[in-house]
Design an enzyme around this catalytic site. Sequence first.
Site, PDB file in Angstrom:
ATOM      1  N   CYS A 196      20.256  22.182  37.049  1.00 46.67           N
ATOM      2  CA  CYS A 196      19.756  22.549  35.725  1.00 46.67           C
ATOM      3  C   CYS A 196      19.771  21.337  34.805  1.00 46.67           C
ATOM      4  CB  CYS A 196      20.604  23.672  35.141  1.00 46.67           C
ATOM      5  SG  CYS A 196      20.140  24.124  33.450  1.00 46.67           S
ATOM      6  N   TYR A 211       7.664  25.461  32.510  1.00 50.41           N
ATOM      7  CA  TYR A 211       8.969  25.862  33.028  1.00 50.41           C
ATOM      8  C   TYR A 211       8.845  27.115  33.894  1.00 50.41           C
ATOM      9  CZ  TYR A 211      13.844  27.402  33.089  1.00 50.41           C
ATOM     10  OH  TYR A 211      15.091  27.817  33.499  1.00 50.41           O
ATOM     11  N   GLU A 219      13.839  19.744  38.444  1.00 47.89           N
ATOM     12  CA  GLU A 219      14.209  19.534  37.044  1.00 47.89           C
ATOM     13  C   GLU A 219      14.917  18.183  36.964  1.00 47.89           C
ATOM     14  OE1 GLU A 219      16.396  22.595  35.138  1.00 47.89           O
ATOM     15  OE2 GLU A 219      14.941  24.173  35.600  1.00 47.89           O
ATOM     16  N   ASP A 256      22.459  28.034  40.956  1.00 50.09           N
ATOM     17  CA  ASP A 256      21.032  27.774  40.740  1.00 50.09           C
ATOM     18  C   ASP A 256      20.398  27.414  42.073  1.00 50.09           C
ATOM     19  OD1 ASP A 256      21.241  28.150  37.946  1.00 50.09           O
ATOM     20  OD2 ASP A 256      21.952  26.101  37.700  1.00 50.09           O
ATOM     21  N   TYR A 294      16.188  22.740  41.793  1.00 45.98           N
ATOM     22  CA  TYR A 294      17.548  22.309  41.495  1.00 45.98           C
ATOM     23  C   TYR A 294      18.083  21.286  42.489  1.00 45.98           C
ATOM     24  CZ  TYR A 294      17.041  26.411  38.579  1.00 45.98           C
ATOM     25  OH  TYR A 294      16.561  27.320  37.654  1.00 45.98           O
ATOM     26  N   CYS A 353      25.701  25.728  31.171  1.00 45.99           N
ATOM     27  CA  CYS A 353      25.778  24.398  31.790  1.00 45.99           C
ATOM     28  C   CYS A 353      26.404  24.559  33.162  1.00 45.99           C
ATOM     29  CB  CYS A 353      26.601  23.434  30.946  1.00 45.99           C
ATOM     30  SG  CYS A 353      26.816  21.815  31.716  1.00 45.99           S
ATOM     31  N   CYS A 412      33.359   8.256  42.870  1.00 45.98           N
ATOM     32  CA  CYS A 412      32.312   7.396  43.395  1.00 45.98           C
ATOM     33  C   CYS A 412      32.793   5.949  43.370  1.00 45.98           C
ATOM     34  CB  CYS A 412      31.045   7.535  42.553  1.00 45.98           C
ATOM     35  SG  CYS A 412      29.708   6.456  43.080  1.00 45.98           S
TER      36      CYS A 412
END
Length: 219
Positions: free
Chosen positions: A56, A87, A99, A134, A139, A202, A211
């Site tokens: 998202c 959308y 997205e 999602d 996504y 969110c 990372c």
Amino acid sequence: MFLQMSEKKLRMPSPEEALPGRDEPIPTAAHHFVSGRPLKGPYPEGTEQVLFGMGCFWGAERLFWQAEGVWVTAVGYAGGLTPNPTYRETTTGLTGHAEVVLVVYDPQAVSFATLLKLFWEGHDPTQGMRQGNDVGTTYRSAIYATTDAQLAEARASRDAYAEALRAAGADPVTTEIGPAPDFYFAEAEHQQYLAKNPGGYCGLKGTGVTCPVAGGAAA
């Protein structure tokens, strides 16, 4: 019928299946809701651009507009077949677009490595055509680079993070990495959505694996 639609959303559409779209761009905001800077430019000389797909785009955009050295962000669609999609069209899975967040940044103020670290740690790049709850091609995880140097660094960072994930027992990375395709700005209501709606949805959630890409400002 629901199962058939779900299956369609988990694979890229063929050119014959893709929605036709339109010749003209859909309307969007003129300026960034937080910074007031122009979404479509002109961007300052010396800035660079990259597209990040992390599921998202609402939460992903907020992650980057808060980063020092980022000049402006915008959400939109890239990597598909349908020109100038809406959308609602992308949510069908029949445009092929992800997205994404357009990040315009000053490489003298923030290194690309720093942005990559935010990208990798900010979501789960092992989930294929989904991100958490999602589900669908919309996504998927993606990095679309605008320079050869970005592309090489993105691929190197993927390999390094994949090794860190493997050591942690996680699944392989499924992130799509390639040269930036056409970017289509999303509707005004989606731009900087979480600044306008602080309690809005969110779905960002990382793996918890650090990372190993070096951060810091560019030299």
